[in-house]
Design a protein around this motif. Structure first.
Motif, PDB file in Angstrom:
ATOM      1  N   ALA A 154       0.849  -1.190   0.000  1.00 36.60           N
ATOM      2  CA  ALA A 154       0.000   0.000   0.000  1.00 36.60           C
ATOM      3  C   ALA A 154       0.883   1.238   0.000  1.00 36.60           C
ATOM      4  CB  ALA A 154      -0.905  -0.013   1.224  1.00 36.60           C
ATOM      5  N   GLY A 155       0.603   2.157  -0.910  1.00 35.80           N
ATOM      6  CA  GLY A 155       1.363   3.397  -0.990  1.00 35.80           C
ATOM      7  C   GLY A 155       2.634   3.314  -1.818  1.00 35.80           C
ATOM      8  N   VAL A 156       2.945   2.136  -2.350  1.00 39.36           N
ATOM      9  CA  VAL A 156       4.123   1.962  -3.206  1.00 39.36           C
ATOM     10  C   VAL A 156       3.615   1.571  -4.588  1.00 39.36           C
ATOM     11  CG1 VAL A 156       6.270   0.694  -3.591  1.00 39.36           C
ATOM     12  CG2 VAL A 156       5.564   1.252  -1.258  1.00 39.36           C
ATOM     13  N   ASP A 157       3.558   2.559  -5.469  1.00 34.69           N
ATOM     14  CA  ASP A 157       3.068   2.325  -6.824  1.00 34.69           C
ATOM     15  C   ASP A 157       4.248   2.304  -7.786  1.00 34.69           C
ATOM     16  OD1 ASP A 157       0.328   2.310  -6.065  1.00 34.69           O
ATOM     17  OD2 ASP A 157       0.422   4.494  -5.910  1.00 34.69           O
ATOM     18  N   LEU A 158       4.373   1.211  -8.531  1.00 34.20           N
ATOM     19  CA  LEU A 158       5.485   1.038  -9.460  1.00 34.20           C
ATOM     20  C   LEU A 158       4.979   1.142 -10.891  1.00 34.20           C
ATOM     21  CD1 LEU A 158       7.311  -1.896  -7.657  1.00 34.20           C
ATOM     22  CD2 LEU A 158       7.781   0.547  -7.489  1.00 34.20           C
ATOM     23  N   LEU A 159       5.687   1.949 -11.679  1.00 37.27           N
ATOM     24  CA  LEU A 159       5.332   2.179 -13.075  1.00 37.27           C
ATOM     25  C   LEU A 159       6.219   1.310 -13.959  1.00 37.27           C
ATOM     26  CD1 LEU A 159       5.222   6.079 -12.969  1.00 37.27           C
ATOM     27  CD2 LEU A 159       3.384   4.454 -12.446  1.00 37.27           C
ATOM     28  N   ALA A 160       5.617   0.606 -14.880  1.00 37.97           N
ATOM     29  CA  ALA A 160       6.345  -0.285 -15.781  1.00 37.97           C
ATOM     30  C   ALA A 160       6.819   0.478 -17.012  1.00 37.97           C
ATOM     31  CB  ALA A 160       5.459  -1.453 -16.197  1.00 37.97           C
ATOM     32  N   LEU A 161       8.065   0.223 -17.393  1.00 39.61           N
ATOM     33  CA  LEU A 161       8.649   0.790 -18.596  1.00 39.61           C
ATOM     34  C   LEU A 161       9.252  -0.346 -19.415  1.00 39.61           C
ATOM     35  CD1 LEU A 161      10.583   3.789 -16.998  1.00 39.61           C
ATOM     36  CD2 LEU A 161       8.333   3.864 -18.062  1.00 39.61           C
ATOM     37  N   ARG A 162       9.181  -0.224 -20.740  1.00 41.39           N
ATOM     38  CA  ARG A 162       9.662  -1.292 -21.630  1.00 41.39           C
ATOM     39  C   ARG A 162      10.426  -0.697 -22.796  1.00 41.39           C
ATOM     40  NH1 ARG A 162       7.923  -4.444 -26.164  1.00 41.39           N
ATOM     41  NH2 ARG A 162       8.236  -6.676 -25.815  1.00 41.39           N
ATOM     42  N   LEU A 163      11.522  -1.342 -23.144  1.00 39.58           N
ATOM     43  CA  LEU A 163      12.285  -0.993 -24.324  1.00 39.58           C
ATOM     44  C   LEU A 163      12.191  -2.155 -25.302  1.00 39.58           C
ATOM     45  CD1 LEU A 163      14.282   0.836 -25.878  1.00 39.58           C
ATOM     46  CD2 LEU A 163      16.123  -0.420 -24.739  1.00 39.58           C
ATOM     47  N   ASP A 164      11.596  -1.906 -26.470  1.00 38.22           N
ATOM     48  CA  ASP A 164      11.475  -2.927 -27.505  1.00 38.22           C
ATOM     49  C   ASP A 164      12.819  -3.055 -28.223  1.00 38.22           C
ATOM     50  OD1 ASP A 164      10.859  -4.539 -29.677  1.00 38.22           O
ATOM     51  OD2 ASP A 164       9.087  -3.404 -30.260  1.00 38.22           O
ATOM     52  N   LEU A 165      13.370  -4.263 -28.259  1.00 40.36           N
ATOM     53  CA  LEU A 165      14.656  -4.498 -28.908  1.00 40.36           C
ATOM     54  C   LEU A 165      14.505  -5.058 -30.321  1.00 40.36           C
ATOM     55  CD1 LEU A 165      16.625  -6.038 -25.913  1.00 40.36           C
ATOM     56  CD2 LEU A 165      16.638  -3.674 -26.718  1.00 40.36           C
ATOM     57  N   THR A 166      13.262  -5.226 -30.769  1.00 37.49           N
ATOM     58  CA  THR A 166      13.049  -5.818 -32.088  1.00 37.49           C
ATOM     59  C   THR A 166      12.894  -4.774 -33.186  1.00 37.49           C
ATOM     60  OG1 THR A 166      10.645  -5.944 -31.802  1.00 37.49           O
ATOM     61  CG2 THR A 166      11.955  -7.848 -31.089  1.00 37.49           C
ATOM     62  N   ALA A 167      12.711  -3.514 -32.789  1.00 41.27           N
ATOM     63  CA  ALA A 167      12.481  -2.454 -33.790  1.00 41.27           C
ATOM     64  C   ALA A 167      13.767  -2.093 -34.526  1.00 41.27           C
ATOM     65  CB  ALA A 167      11.904  -1.220 -33.117  1.00 41.27           C
TER      66      ALA A 167
END
Length: 167
Positions: A154-167
């Protein structure tokens, strides 16, 4: 600043533990946390379940930063799926911040994932903290994946980030 990124060895573990906890404390990420500082400091266990990398001064070999690189299904993987890599616990000694150490560690993780044939690299950042880290990831092509955002406590919100390596 020129840095060398290499795998951490047992002789590096105390420095990695110290700087990781210091970096997270300096950013306010350990306020009100119960136990995460202990997890951050347990570098030996991280090294058993992933690859702990260190950024060092090429002249003095002083540890300036570290990161843990993991693959899906490993103990520290939180977001990565099949064919993806992930990195966790990226930390730069507060005295070395702003000198390209974090960028060198991110680049090393991306290079490692590329070398392994991964399709993407995942990372999560705490919402409301480390705006400079989010900018670093965005400059390197990472994009938000809101569907993978999550909250371990509770109170710890994690944001997901992604780097596409196929482009």
């Amino acid at each position: 600043m020129s840095v060398l990124v290499r795998s951490a060895g047992p002789a590096d573990f105390a420095a990695v533990a110290r700087l990781t906890v210091a970096a997270y404390e300096a950013d306010g990420q350990l306020k009100g946390e119960t136990g995460y500082g202990v997890v951050l400091a347990d570098v030996a266990t991280r090294a058993e379940h992933g690859d702990v990398l260190v950024a060092v001064d090429p002249v003095t070999d002083a540890v300036l930063g570290s990161v843990t690189f993991v693959l899906p299904g490993s103990r520290y993987a939180e977001l990565s799926g099949p064919g993806e890599a992930e990195f966790r616990m990226l930390a730069v000694d507060p005295a070395a911040q702003g000198r390209g150490v974090g960028a060198a560690l991110v680049d090393a993780c991306v290079a490692r994932a590329t070398g392994l044939g991964c399709s993407a690299v995942m990372i999560c950042v705490r919402d409301g903290h480390a705006a400079s880290a989010q900018r670093l990831y965005q400059r390197r092509g990472f994009v938000r994946v809101p569907a993978k955002d999550w909250s371990p406590l509770a109170g710890v919100d994690l944001l997901a980030l992604r780097l596409d390596l196929t482009a």
